[in-house]
Scaffold this active site. Structure first.
Site, PDB file in Angstrom:
ATOM      1  N   PHE A 167       0.816  -1.221   0.000  1.00 33.68           N
ATOM      2  CA  PHE A 167       0.000   0.000   0.000  1.00 33.68           C
ATOM      3  C   PHE A 167       0.854   1.277   0.000  1.00 33.68           C
ATOM      4  O   PHE A 167       0.409   2.329  -0.418  1.00 33.68           O
ATOM      5  CB  PHE A 167      -0.931   0.017   1.227  1.00 33.68           C
ATOM      6  CG  PHE A 167      -0.215   0.340   2.512  1.00 33.68           C
ATOM      7  CD1 PHE A 167      -0.022   1.660   2.895  1.00 33.68           C
ATOM      8  CD2 PHE A 167       0.312  -0.663   3.328  1.00 33.68           C
ATOM      9  CE1 PHE A 167       0.671   1.970   4.063  1.00 33.68           C
ATOM     10  CE2 PHE A 167       1.005  -0.366   4.480  1.00 33.68           C
ATOM     11  CZ  PHE A 167       1.190   0.955   4.845  1.00 33.68           C
ATOM     12  N   LYS A 191      -1.198  -7.553  -8.722  1.00 39.49           N
ATOM     13  CA  LYS A 191      -2.122  -7.506  -7.582  1.00 39.49           C
ATOM     14  C   LYS A 191      -1.677  -6.381  -6.652  1.00 39.49           C
ATOM     15  O   LYS A 191      -0.716  -6.513  -5.904  1.00 39.49           O
ATOM     16  CB  LYS A 191      -2.136  -8.823  -6.808  1.00 39.49           C
ATOM     17  CG  LYS A 191      -3.250  -8.821  -5.752  1.00 39.49           C
ATOM     18  CD  LYS A 191      -3.154  -9.960  -4.765  1.00 39.49           C
ATOM     19  CE  LYS A 191      -2.588  -9.561  -3.436  1.00 39.49           C
ATOM     20  NZ  LYS A 191      -3.239  -8.438  -2.737  1.00 39.49           N
ATOM     21  N   GLY A 247       6.548  -6.076   0.326  1.00 41.20           N
ATOM     22  CA  GLY A 247       5.680  -6.046   1.503  1.00 41.20           C
ATOM     23  C   GLY A 247       6.439  -6.508   2.731  1.00 41.20           C
ATOM     24  O   GLY A 247       7.665  -6.380   2.793  1.00 41.20           O
ATOM     25  N   SER A 248       5.706  -7.073   3.672  1.00 46.98           N
ATOM     26  CA  SER A 248       6.329  -7.453   4.942  1.00 46.98           C
ATOM     27  C   SER A 248       7.195  -8.698   4.766  1.00 46.98           C
ATOM     28  O   SER A 248       7.001  -9.495   3.841  1.00 46.98           O
ATOM     29  CB  SER A 248       5.248  -7.740   5.981  1.00 46.98           C
ATOM     30  OG  SER A 248       4.532  -8.893   5.588  1.00 46.98           O
ATOM     31  N   GLU A 269      11.248  -7.683  -2.052  1.00 44.18           N
ATOM     32  CA  GLU A 269      11.653  -6.402  -1.465  1.00 44.18           C
ATOM     33  C   GLU A 269      10.816  -6.245  -0.205  1.00 44.18           C
ATOM     34  O   GLU A 269       9.655  -5.860  -0.258  1.00 44.18           O
ATOM     35  CB  GLU A 269      11.407  -5.292  -2.499  1.00 44.18           C
ATOM     36  CG  GLU A 269      12.231  -4.060  -2.265  1.00 44.18           C
ATOM     37  CD  GLU A 269      11.423  -3.009  -1.574  1.00 44.18           C
ATOM     38  OE1 GLU A 269      11.570  -2.913  -0.331  1.00 44.18           O
ATOM     39  OE2 GLU A 269      10.651  -2.305  -2.241  1.00 44.18           O
ATOM     40  N   CYS A 303       9.458   1.582   3.236  1.00 44.16           N
ATOM     41  CA  CYS A 303      10.352   0.499   3.676  1.00 44.16           C
ATOM     42  C   CYS A 303      11.734   1.062   3.927  1.00 44.16           C
ATOM     43  O   CYS A 303      12.542   0.444   4.613  1.00 44.16           O
ATOM     44  CB  CYS A 303      10.347  -0.658   2.701  1.00 44.16           C
ATOM     45  SG  CYS A 303      10.713  -0.163   1.054  1.00 44.16           S
ATOM     46  N   THR A 304      12.002   2.268   3.414  1.00 45.25           N
ATOM     47  CA  THR A 304      13.295   2.924   3.633  1.00 45.25           C
ATOM     48  C   THR A 304      13.256   3.945   4.774  1.00 45.25           C
ATOM     49  O   THR A 304      14.240   4.658   4.997  1.00 45.25           O
ATOM     50  CB  THR A 304      13.718   3.664   2.346  1.00 45.25           C
ATOM     51  OG1 THR A 304      12.607   4.493   1.949  1.00 45.25           O
ATOM     52  CG2 THR A 304      14.084   2.722   1.225  1.00 45.25           C
TER      53      THR A 304
HETATM   54  C1  UN1 Z   1       9.199   1.439  -0.533  1.00 47.95           C
HETATM   55  O1  UN1 Z   1       9.027   2.032   0.538  1.00 47.95           O
HETATM   56  O2  UN1 Z   1       8.731   0.297  -0.733  1.00 47.95           O
HETATM   57  O3  UN1 Z   1      13.686   5.087  -1.628  1.00 47.95           O
HETATM   58  C2  UN1 Z   1       9.872   2.061  -1.696  1.00 47.95           C
HETATM   59  C3  UN1 Z   1      12.539   5.459  -1.378  1.00 47.95           C
HETATM   60  C4  UN1 Z   1      11.520   5.413  -2.489  1.00 47.95           C
HETATM   61  C5  UN1 Z   1      10.975   4.048  -2.647  1.00 47.95           C
HETATM   62  C6  UN1 Z   1      10.529   3.371  -1.403  1.00 47.95           C
HETATM   63  N1  UN1 Z   1      12.155   5.835  -3.713  1.00 47.95           N
HETATM   64  O4  UN1 Z   1      12.207   5.891  -0.283  1.00 47.95           O
END
Ligand code: UN1
Length: 517
Positions: A167, A191, A247-248, A269, A303-304
């Protein structure tokens, strides 16, 4: 829909993106055959239903895979530079619809409008990259050990690529995969997260328009909707040679096992637990900006996102005070209102996880530096708005070792040399992004060396988030090991074939083996 959101241009954006009251959930553009249950999409911005989609039943899924497999047969024969031309046209459409799509991203996901626009820009950038790449899907040539023989390798498309996205980047992560897969000659089944299905519908509408205008089968880009069950259809399906899942870590481990059980390929990822090391030689002003954007951008749901700040004891108090001051400036509220820095979390479950994490860090012995809390009041009725929080903690706390998708920053103290900070940074199960703030060349180079950060991304004097598309994106350990986006990430979307051609009248065997008849 409430007047205040309509005022931010949402209604126009939905109309431009052809979001209807009920959208077909499984669709290859013109072909709509979804019979599944209705899924409603709520905005975390105001708690209102935006629209709904039909989820994909098993029977729908079978039709989608058939259409995609059929489309692959013709798409793969179109020369790669011509496929690049289609991706170029797709990028043009994205440029036209950047504001509308950025707004939908902001409204359905909750990130700030600026970040919504940034996400669409990231889509445009990867398309531009893919267009150039469409003339550079190079293999190598090798010298054969046999006279009159030639050896080379070439890359062919894989077939149907399954994309499962999260999301938090509801449109960009799909495009990182789709734009590359398309120029490589693959077709895609996507998806999107069940929390942001309308972003999926909007992208699908844009892609379908481009394929249609070029008389190409719309099965090149397919959309399916639903929960983990639809993801399971994909990961267990031998007709999908590659599953790219974001995702997780929990989800990734399941997908990885299902795909591996059939010897398919997966590109994962997954979670991060990203840290910035702040050494005595850091520029404090830059550190604070980098850390605050990293921790509160996208409400800590990248995720970063920066989750840990590892600060040297000699500057610990100075950095701490500067951070607390900076947090006082943060404005939390409707992300479509450009004066706000921080929007809502995705849903009430995320708020609950945020609450639990704050409780746990204190239980484990941490001290709150900036108190958290759930906000209420006018414009905050969705219940998803939370205060970015900072806790002083210890590296080994269970909660500090864990990725919580929320704006919580843990500050940790180190003493001695930078190698001690690197050890703390690496001592987590995740390995996505990392950064060091220092003007000391020795510290910076050690951090980047083989004895340095163990993450897929390691930055000097910038934060952990906001990677550009030109580099390969992904991480090690429980982040899953996959690489998406730039550099040579395209290779995973193709199969490599080694070719040896004999242009003599003899048939010498390799390794000098004699076999005379
Ligand atoms: C993510 O949070 O799955 O580097 C991707 C970043 C973005 C991409 C994040 N360009 O923060």
């Amino acid at each position: 829909m409430k007047a205040n959101t309509v005022d931010f241009g949402i209604k126009d954006a939905l109309a431009q993106l052809e979001i209807r009251p009920v959208n077909e959930g499984s669709s290859t553009g013109a072909i709509n055959f979804s019979n599944g249950e209705i899924m409603e999409s709520y905005s975390p911005v105001d708690g209102q239903i935006i629209s709904s989609v039909k989820s994909t039943s098993r029977a729908d899924y079978e039709e989608v895979i058939t259409v995609a497999t059929e489309a692959f047969k013709s798409w793969r024969t179109i020369p790669a530079p011509q496929r690049g031309e289609i991706v170029r046209q797709f990028a043009e459409k994205l440029r036209e619809k950047k504001e509308a799509l950025g707004k939908l991203v902001s409204y359905e996901m909750g990130k700030s409008y600026q970040e919504g626009l940034g996400e669409v820009q990231e889509m445009i950038d990867i398309c531009d990259f893919a267009v150039g790449l469409s003339r550079q899907l190079h293999g190598l040539t090798m010298h054969s050990e046999r006279p009159g023989h030639r050896m080379y390798e070439q890359y062919h498309p894989l077939g149907v690529v399954g994309i499962i996205s999260a999301f938090n980047f509801p449109v960009a992560v799909w495009s990182w995969n789709a734009a590359l897969a398309w120029v490589c000659g693959d077709v895609c089944i996507w998806k999107p997260s069940e929390k942001t299905p309308l972003c999926g519908v909007a992208c699908q509408n844009i892609a379908a328009e481009v394929f249609k205008a070029n008389n190409l089968p719309e099965g090149i880009s397919c959309l399916v909707n639903g929960d983990y069950k639809v993801g399971e259809f994909m990961s267990k399906d031998t007709r999908i040679p590659l599953i790219s899942a974001t995702g997780s870590t929990r989800m990734g481990k399941i997908v990885a096992q299902e795909v591996a059980a059939r010897l398919g390929k997966s590109l994962l990822e997954l979670g991060g637990n990203n840290a910035i090391i702040v050494t005595p030689d850091a520029d404090i002003k830059m550190t604070v900006i980098g850390a605050v954007f990293g921790a509160v951008g996208t409400a800590g749901q990248r995720c970063t996102s920066t989750r840990r700040l590892i600060i040297h004891e000699s500057i610990y108090n100075t950095v701490k005070e500067a951070l607390v001051d900076a947090y006082k400036q943060l404005r939390i509220g409707n992300p479509l209102d450009e004066k706000n820095h921080v929007g809502p979390l995705i849903d009430i479950d995320a708020v609950e996880m945020y609450r639990k994490a704050l409780h746990e860090v204190v239980e484990e012995g941490g001290t709150m530096l900036v108190e958290g809390g759930v906000l209420s009041g006018e414009g905050l009725e969705s219940g998803c708005y939370v205060k970015p929080a900072i806790a002083e903690a210890k590296p080994h706390y269970r909660i500090v070792q864990h990725e919580t998708f929320a704006p919580i920053l843990y500050v940790l103290k180190y003493s001695g040399g930078v190698e001690n900070a690197i050890a703390i940074q690496n001592n987590v199960v995740q390995g996505l992004s990392s950064a060091i703030m220092t003007n000391n060349l020795r510290e910076a180079e050690l951090f980047l060396s083989v004895a340095g950060s163990d993450c897929g991304i390691a930055n000097v004097n910038i934060g952990t988030s906001g990677a550009e598309i030109g580099g390969a994106f992904g991480g090690e350990k429980e982040t899953g090991g996959g690489r998406e986006s730039g550099s040579d990430a395209w290779k995973i979307y193709m199969r490599r074939q080694t070719n040896t051609i004999n242009y003599t009248k003899d048939l010498p065997l390799a390794q000098g083996i004699k076999f005379d008849l």
